[in-house]
Design an enzyme around this catalytic site. Structure first.
Site, PDB file in Angstrom:
ATOM      1  N   ARG A  42       0.822  -1.205   0.000  1.00 62.07           N
ATOM      2  CA  ARG A  42       0.000   0.000   0.000  1.00 62.07           C
ATOM      3  C   ARG A  42       0.857   1.256   0.000  1.00 62.07           C
ATOM      4  NH1 ARG A  42      -5.119   1.847   1.431  1.00 62.07           N
ATOM      5  NH2 ARG A  42      -5.155   3.834   2.550  1.00 62.07           N
ATOM      6  N   GLN A  43       0.479   2.227  -0.840  1.00 57.79           N
ATOM      7  CA  GLN A  43       1.101   3.543  -0.903  1.00 57.79           C
ATOM      8  C   GLN A  43       2.613   3.461  -1.058  1.00 57.79           C
ATOM      9  OE1 GLN A  43      -0.458   5.612   2.582  1.00 57.79           O
ATOM     10  NE2 GLN A  43      -2.237   6.304   1.427  1.00 57.79           N
TER      11      GLN A  43
ATOM     12  N   GLY B 183       3.794   3.533  -4.281  1.00 58.37           N
ATOM     13  CA  GLY B 183       3.977   3.984  -5.651  1.00 58.37           C
ATOM     14  C   GLY B 183       3.858   2.866  -6.663  1.00 58.37           C
ATOM     15  N   LEU B 184       3.214   1.755  -6.279  1.00 54.64           N
ATOM     16  CA  LEU B 184       3.120   0.585  -7.145  1.00 54.64           C
ATOM     17  C   LEU B 184       1.722   0.401  -7.732  1.00 54.64           C
ATOM     18  CD1 LEU B 184       5.278  -1.874  -5.003  1.00 54.64           C
ATOM     19  CD2 LEU B 184       5.980  -0.548  -7.003  1.00 54.64           C
TER      20      LEU B 184
ATOM     21  N   GLY C  11      -1.397   0.412  -6.548  1.00 54.12           N
ATOM     22  CA  GLY C  11      -2.343  -0.489  -5.904  1.00 54.12           C
ATOM     23  C   GLY C  11      -3.791  -0.083  -6.105  1.00 54.12           C
ATOM     24  N   SER C  12      -4.076   1.228  -6.017  1.00 49.92           N
ATOM     25  CA  SER C  12      -5.463   1.677  -6.150  1.00 49.92           C
ATOM     26  C   SER C  12      -5.992   1.431  -7.557  1.00 49.92           C
ATOM     27  CB  SER C  12      -5.585   3.160  -5.781  1.00 49.92           C
ATOM     28  OG  SER C  12      -4.818   3.971  -6.659  1.00 49.92           O
TER      29      SER C  12
ATOM     30  N   ASP D  99      -0.018   4.330 -15.421  1.00 48.44           N
ATOM     31  CA  ASP D  99      -0.183   3.058 -14.713  1.00 48.44           C
ATOM     32  C   ASP D  99      -1.379   2.283 -15.238  1.00 48.44           C
ATOM     33  OD1 ASP D  99       1.948   3.872 -13.218  1.00 48.44           O
ATOM     34  OD2 ASP D  99       0.773   4.495 -11.485  1.00 48.44           O
TER      35      ASP D  99
END
Length: 259
Positions: free
Chosen positions: A72-73, A75-76, A78-79, A124
């Site tokens: 989480r958070q 920079g990958l 996830g959201s 992304d």
């Protein structure tokens, strides 16, 4: 007809059975906003998109649950991964995969995140939709160009991240505002970042990994100059510094500039 979106317990805690202290620990680690809002926003935007396009959706309900192993958070993305997975489910559930063009899906996913006030861009979402390795050209608004590249061209890569969350939207926001205000320095540096992609594609095609490594380092240095140390955070800067100190040939940073 019934439609439900159920949260993943670790990322959207709704139970206090483990005690108030454990619940508080989860909130500190994961934040107040779990993925449930992304499921809801994606469902809403999908329904609106289908209505606008004249795509008839049968009146059948469903239950949505999600699980995720993306840190989480960090920079990958996830959201957007949650939103993308939700869109996949909706396309299959309503049997309309062939009615929603692949090229339009990244913007549809982004619109769900924008619905929630998340500062983001298409990059992304494009790679999540297309998969593999993609060269992206956003120089012509309204006519973005995406080119698939052979993933075999990539050298071995390492992914290093911190387990201390940070809000990438907060990192992006000031730079976006400066861009919109016409800040000459930001616009110059963003143009340089964009040019690195062209050079990187050439380096990959020529199998010039030293050149690619140099471009990745330049990419990070440019973003550091735009965002500043405070925005990137000391933990992330230490990771870059550590990698370079032991001979890391190329270091970049996953929180991507968004305009």
């Amino acid at each position: 007809m019934a439609t439900w979106a159920k949260p993943y317990p670790c990322l959207a805690p709704t139970s206090l059975q483990s005690g108030l202290h454990e619940f508080t620990k989860q909130v500190k680690q994961q934040g107040y906003y779990g993925g449930i809002r992304l499921l809801m926003a994606m469902c809403k935007r999908f329904a609106e998109y289908c209505q606008q396009k004249g795509i008839d959706l049968s009146p059948k309900g469903f239950v949505l649950r999600y699980d995720i192993n993306i840190p989480r958070q960090a920079g990958l993305s996830g959201s957007s991964a949650i939103a993308r997975a939700t869109l996949n489910c909706l396309l299959q559930h309503y049997n309309v995969t062939d009615r929603v063009p692949v090229a339009e899906r990244p913007q549809l996913i982004l619109s769900a995140e924008e619905e929630l006030g998340i500062t983001a861009g298409l990059q992304d979402r494009v790679i999540q939709v297309y998969g593999g390795m993609v060269f992206m050209d956003f120089s012509n608004p309204g006519a973005n160009r995406f080119q698939r590249l052979p993933i075999e061209q990539l050298p071995p890569l390492w992914l290093v991240y911190s387990n201390t969350p940070s809000d990438s939207g907060a990192v992006h926001s000031p730079v976006k505002q400066r861009w919109l205000a016409g800040d000459a320095d930001i616009r110059r540096d963003m143009a340089l970042v964009a040019s690195l992609a062209d050079s990187g594609r050439e380096a990959l095609a020529k199998k010039d990994m030293n050149r690619l490594a140099s471009l990745m380092d330049t990419n990070f240095d440019l973003r550091l100059s735009m965002f500043g140390e405070a925005a990137l955070g000391q933990t992330n800067l230490k990771m870059i510094s550590l990698a370079r100190s032991v001979g890391g040939k190329a270091c970049s940073y996953c929180h991507t500039p968004v305009l």
